[in-house]
Motif scaffolding. Sequence first.
Motif, PDB file in Angstrom:
ATOM      1  N   UNK A   1      32.240  55.241  47.690  1.00 12.71           N
ATOM      2  CA  UNK A   1      30.887  55.070  48.199  1.00 12.71           C
ATOM      3  C   UNK A   1      30.914  54.503  49.618  1.00 12.71           C
ATOM      4  N   UNK A   2      29.849  54.744  50.393  1.00  9.44           N
ATOM      5  CA  UNK A   2      29.784  54.238  51.770  1.00  9.44           C
ATOM      6  C   UNK A   2      29.281  52.795  51.826  1.00  9.44           C
ATOM      7  N   UNK A   3      29.970  51.890  51.118  1.00 13.72           N
ATOM      8  CA  UNK A   3      29.563  50.489  51.109  1.00 13.72           C
ATOM      9  C   UNK A   3      28.489  50.168  50.092  1.00 13.72           C
ATOM     10  N   UNK A   4      28.224  51.067  49.171  1.00 13.27           N
ATOM     11  CA  UNK A   4      27.144  50.878  48.192  1.00 13.27           C
ATOM     12  C   UNK A   4      27.646  50.825  46.746  1.00 13.27           C
ATOM     13  N   UNK A   5      28.924  50.578  46.545  1.00 15.75           N
ATOM     14  CA  UNK A   5      29.481  50.616  45.197  1.00 15.75           C
ATOM     15  C   UNK A   5      28.810  49.624  44.259  1.00 15.75           C
TER      16      UNK A   5
ATOM     17  N   UNK B   1      37.666  43.408  47.502  1.00 17.23           N
ATOM     18  CA  UNK B   1      38.974  43.538  48.155  1.00 17.23           C
ATOM     19  C   UNK B   1      39.706  42.207  48.137  1.00 17.23           C
ATOM     20  N   UNK B   2      38.955  41.128  48.354  1.00 14.44           N
ATOM     21  CA  UNK B   2      39.557  39.798  48.302  1.00 14.44           C
ATOM     22  C   UNK B   2      40.133  39.484  46.932  1.00 14.44           C
ATOM     23  N   UNK B   3      39.392  39.830  45.865  1.00 19.09           N
ATOM     24  CA  UNK B   3      39.889  39.626  44.497  1.00 19.09           C
ATOM     25  C   UNK B   3      41.222  40.336  44.290  1.00 19.09           C
ATOM     26  N   UNK B   4      41.368  41.490  44.922  1.00 18.68           N
ATOM     27  CA  UNK B   4      42.566  42.313  44.754  1.00 18.68           C
ATOM     28  C   UNK B   4      43.657  41.963  45.760  1.00 18.68           C
TER      29      UNK B   4
ATOM     30  N   UNK C   1      33.753  43.593  50.147  1.00 18.81           N
ATOM     31  CA  UNK C   1      33.526  44.989  49.747  1.00 18.81           C
ATOM     32  C   UNK C   1      34.210  45.233  48.406  1.00 18.81           C
ATOM     33  N   UNK C   2      33.689  46.175  47.648  1.00 22.52           N
ATOM     34  CA  UNK C   2      34.272  46.472  46.340  1.00 22.52           C
ATOM     35  C   UNK C   2      35.544  47.294  46.528  1.00 22.52           C
ATOM     36  N   UNK C   3      36.647  46.741  46.063  1.00 21.19           N
ATOM     37  CA  UNK C   3      37.935  47.426  46.108  1.00 21.19           C
ATOM     38  C   UNK C   3      38.157  48.289  44.881  1.00 21.19           C
ATOM     39  N   UNK C   4      37.528  47.901  43.771  1.00 19.70           N
ATOM     40  CA  UNK C   4      37.607  48.703  42.547  1.00 19.70           C
ATOM     41  C   UNK C   4      36.480  48.281  41.618  1.00 19.70           C
TER      42      UNK C   4
ATOM     43  N   UNK D   1      31.339  53.054  29.148  1.00 19.74           N
ATOM     44  CA  UNK D   1      30.334  53.100  28.096  1.00 19.74           C
ATOM     45  C   UNK D   1      30.027  54.543  27.783  1.00 19.74           C
ATOM     46  N   UNK D   2      28.751  54.851  27.576  1.00 18.89           N
ATOM     47  CA  UNK D   2      28.392  56.245  27.330  1.00 18.89           C
ATOM     48  C   UNK D   2      28.830  57.156  28.474  1.00 18.89           C
ATOM     49  N   UNK D   3      28.815  56.598  29.681  1.00 21.30           N
ATOM     50  CA  UNK D   3      29.286  57.282  30.885  1.00 21.30           C
ATOM     51  C   UNK D   3      30.357  56.407  31.500  1.00 21.30           C
ATOM     52  N   UNK D   4      31.485  56.976  31.843  1.00 23.38           N
ATOM     53  CA  UNK D   4      32.539  56.237  32.534  1.00 23.38           C
ATOM     54  C   UNK D   4      32.622  56.744  33.961  1.00 23.38           C
ATOM     55  N   UNK D   5      32.528  55.808  34.901  1.00 25.05           N
ATOM     56  CA  UNK D   5      32.620  56.161  36.315  1.00 25.05           C
ATOM     57  C   UNK D   5      33.299  55.012  37.052  1.00 25.05           C
ATOM     58  N   UNK D   6      34.184  55.360  37.958  1.00 23.32           N
ATOM     59  CA  UNK D   6      34.904  54.397  38.765  1.00 23.32           C
ATOM     60  C   UNK D   6      34.415  54.521  40.208  1.00 23.32           C
ATOM     61  N   UNK D   7      34.594  53.468  40.982  1.00 23.77           N
ATOM     62  CA  UNK D   7      34.198  53.562  42.376  1.00 23.77           C
ATOM     63  C   UNK D   7      34.762  52.432  43.216  1.00 23.77           C
ATOM     64  N   UNK D   8      34.713  52.663  44.523  1.00 24.31           N
ATOM     65  CA  UNK D   8      35.090  51.646  45.494  1.00 24.31           C
ATOM     66  C   UNK D   8      34.372  51.947  46.801  1.00 24.31           C
ATOM     67  N   UNK D   9      34.295  50.918  47.645  1.00 18.81           N
ATOM     68  CA  UNK D   9      33.713  51.106  48.971  1.00 18.81           C
ATOM     69  C   UNK D   9      34.753  51.747  49.890  1.00 18.81           C
TER      70      UNK D   9
END
Length: 133
Positions: free
Chosen positions: A10-14, A34-37, A46-49, A54-62
């Motif tokens: 995502x463009x910074x919207x994860x 990213x810091x957590x990782x 920013x989200x690194x992962x 659940x009913x829908x599985x989706x992964x993402x990162x910024x």
Amino acid sequence: MSAPSPYVTFPGTTRVALSAYQRIFGGELSLHTRGDLQRTDEPLDAIGHGQLTGPITIFGSDAADGEDPVHTTGLMLALLGAGDPDTSRRWFDALADGGTVVDDLQRRPWGDWDGQVIDRFGLHWLIGFQPDA
């Protein structure tokens, strides 16, 4: 978990996107910055992962510097038969909020219902169900 599951850059919207998908679909959401990782690329908040399971599985990162955010053509995330009629209608309406309806959710000549929507995060969904007997 069924496979494959999309991993979206995502463009910074994860955080906002995966949180919205959790409200729509339910499930367990896990977000790691990213810091957590222990990454050093900025911004560290920013989200690194991220992962929604659940009913829908989706992964993402910024997207990191030099990475292109999601942009798809010729690809839909199909939720055909994934929910009952009421659930499928609710998903369609929620994904359409702030997005673009490509093809209204409607009964098809063969009796099933389906429709397409591009949500506000740019993902193209095909939602369909068989009517209750």
